[in-house]
Motif scaffolding. Sequence first.
Motif, PDB file in Angstrom:
ATOM      1  N   ASP A  48      72.186  49.869  74.245  1.00  0.00           N
ATOM      2  CA  ASP A  48      71.793  51.180  73.734  1.00  0.00           C
ATOM      3  C   ASP A  48      70.269  51.288  73.721  1.00  0.00           C
ATOM      4  N   ARG A  76      68.608  56.890  71.146  1.00  0.00           N
ATOM      5  CA  ARG A  76      69.790  57.399  70.464  1.00  0.00           C
ATOM      6  C   ARG A  76      69.951  56.898  69.033  1.00  0.00           C
ATOM      7  N   GLN A  77      69.377  55.724  68.745  1.00  0.00           N
ATOM      8  CA  GLN A  77      69.561  55.127  67.426  1.00  0.00           C
ATOM      9  C   GLN A  77      68.210  54.743  66.847  1.00  0.00           C
ATOM     10  N   PRO A  88      71.649  57.403  63.429  1.00  0.00           N
ATOM     11  CA  PRO A  88      71.481  58.179  64.666  1.00  0.00           C
ATOM     12  C   PRO A  88      70.198  59.001  64.639  1.00  0.00           C
ATOM     13  N   THR A 110      68.972  62.384  65.357  1.00  0.00           N
ATOM     14  CA  THR A 110      69.583  63.700  65.515  1.00  0.00           C
ATOM     15  C   THR A 110      68.620  64.687  66.177  1.00  0.00           C
TER      16      THR A 110
END
Length: 296
Positions: A84, A218-219, A253, A255
């Motif tokens: 990721d 993404r994270q 996350p 956002t």
Amino acid sequence: MRLLQPFIGILSLSLYVTTVAIAFLLIMPVALVKLLIPGLRRPCNQILDQIASAWIETNSLHQRLLTRTHIRLSGDIEKLSRNDWYMVIANHQSWVDIMILVRVLNRRIPYVKFFFKQELLWVPLLGQALWAIDFPVMRRHSKAQIKRNPALANEDLERTQRACEIYRHSPVTIVNFLEGTRFTPAKHRAQGETYRHLLQPKAGGLAFTLAAMNGQLRQLVDVTIAYPDGRPSFWDYACGRVRNVDMHIRVMPITDDLIGDYPGDAEFREHFQSWVNDLWREKDQRVEALINARQR
């Protein structure tokens, strides 16, 4: 044991210098191929990241053998993946932070990339190695310069976008110390002691990077580092004087509301700064809890 500590420190520093030199000799031929043959950039990057990870693993091994520092982990460590894209933020108290951070995260997530100051390019071996493995160079303008010429803010964003462009095709971890500098009591007093254990966070660099990656990250990995026996120097760590370190990891996350025009949109800027301030208040409380847990 205290009499041995200076000798342990000298041995540790010697090993650091040796491993940097070896990593440099392995990295530069691959970096040269990447520079001369752009079509081989991606496989070369994979090789370079493997060399860098092996370098970290080697340093971690001699740290465990010589310094015997106990790192207590808590939080979402099991949620981390090597597949990721991550943005890591952390508090910054000592040069030891970097050693502990890469030691814990190596091979748990994609290889970490730190923004580093342009001046480090001139440090023999280290600067050239950082350039070769695509660590992004930080050349941002000051607030005073941007105030005099607002167009410079767009230059900073474009420069960050170019630096991050190479990370779009393979998972990566970008690390940002939001305080921008290491904690010292003098800096803490000068900022008004808003937090008990932390300096005030600078939201702009994080906002720039998230915008430059345009949703690719993404994270968010929120790392809190605490030294229950007091903030150590790098020499303390090399000598084996740092017995305990606590690290808490929180994964959340990233956002859509965290990606926007930080310099040009006042409403977004206020929202983002408020979000960062909330994170830092929670982090300050977490540092206090980690220290108190050790002292009971």
